[in-house]
Design a protein around this motif. Structure first.
Motif, PDB file in Angstrom:
ATOM      1  N   ILE A  87       0.671  -1.069   0.113  1.00 29.72           N
ATOM      2  CA  ILE A  87       0.134  -0.180   0.084  1.00 29.72           C
ATOM      3  C   ILE A  87       0.974   1.145   0.005  1.00 29.72           C
ATOM      4  N   TYR A  89       1.773   4.833   0.830  1.00 27.73           N
ATOM      5  CA  TYR A  89       1.136   5.710   1.892  1.00 27.73           C
ATOM      6  C   TYR A  89       1.974   7.088   1.578  1.00 27.73           C
ATOM      7  N   TYR A 108      -2.690  -0.664  -3.336  1.00 26.20           N
ATOM      8  CA  TYR A 108      -3.630   0.484  -3.015  1.00 26.20           C
ATOM      9  C   TYR A 108      -2.672   1.645  -3.108  1.00 26.20           C
ATOM     10  N   MET A 110      -2.780   4.894  -0.800  1.00 29.02           N
ATOM     11  CA  MET A 110      -3.411   5.779   0.358  1.00 29.02           C
ATOM     12  C   MET A 110      -2.922   6.969   0.572  1.00 29.02           C
ATOM     13  N   LYS A 122      -9.362   4.187   7.507  1.00 28.16           N
ATOM     14  CA  LYS A 122      -8.634   3.604   6.304  1.00 28.16           C
ATOM     15  C   LYS A 122      -7.988   2.371   6.525  1.00 28.16           C
ATOM     16  N   MET A 145      -7.048   5.682  -1.933  1.00 27.16           N
ATOM     17  CA  MET A 145      -7.803   5.901  -1.042  1.00 27.16           C
ATOM     18  C   MET A 145      -7.496   7.344  -0.565  1.00 27.16           C
ATOM     19  N   SER A 146      -8.578   8.277  -0.562  1.00 23.52           N
ATOM     20  CA  SER A 146      -8.193   9.549  -0.102  1.00 23.52           C
ATOM     21  C   SER A 146      -8.981   9.978   0.869  1.00 23.52           C
TER      22      SER A 146
END
Length: 146
Positions: A87, A89, A108, A110, A122, A145-146
């Motif tokens: 992910i 980040y 993802y 994020m 999240k 993912m915001s």
């Protein structure tokens, strides 16, 4: 470090101490048992990966020594990490970073939340995925993912 089978081994690679502390606080608030490890740069990340492959990797983009995009490229070239969910980040909501992360195999992307509560929510979404059953790669429109 070898966590027990009921604990999720999570590795975060992030050079920002404040961001790491916020992540650690949010992890402590979720109802999932987590053993958290930290790498402060891209080189340390690969040392930690050699120690033990985590259940999940959270990877910052802008780090010293080796940035997150270079790290995801290296990770996806190594078959030992074929089933490692990554992910991204990051604080960056820039299309080129998003596209590079997606095409290079991140699971993802994020955007770092501004509050512990938002981060906790999240993280709960991330931990709901059955990563051990199937490596989830969302379609591009669900990637950020915001």
């Amino acid at each position: 470090m070898t966590p027990n089978s009921n604990t999720n081994d999570v590795l975060i690679a992030d050079d920002d101490v404040d961001d790491y502390m916020m992540f650690e606080m949010a992890i402590q608030e979720i109802a999932v048992p987590v053993s958290l490890r930290h790498a402060k740069d891209g080189e340390m990340l690969f040392q930690k990966l050699k120690e033990a492959i985590p259940h999940l990797l959270f990877l910052d983009i802008q780090m010293p020594c080796k940035d997150g995009i270079a790290c995801i490229l290296e990770i996806r070239k190594d078959p030992r990490y074929n089933y490692l969910p990554v992910i991204m980040y990051t604080s960056f909501n820039h299309r080129p970073y998003i596209e590079d992360s997606y095409k290079n195999g991140a699971n993802y992307y994020m955007i770092k939340p501004q509050t512990i509560k938002a981060l906790r929510e999240k993280l709960e979404t991330i931990f709901e995925k059955q990563w051990h059953m199937q490596l989830y790669i969302p379609p591009m429109h669900e990637f950020v993912m915001s």
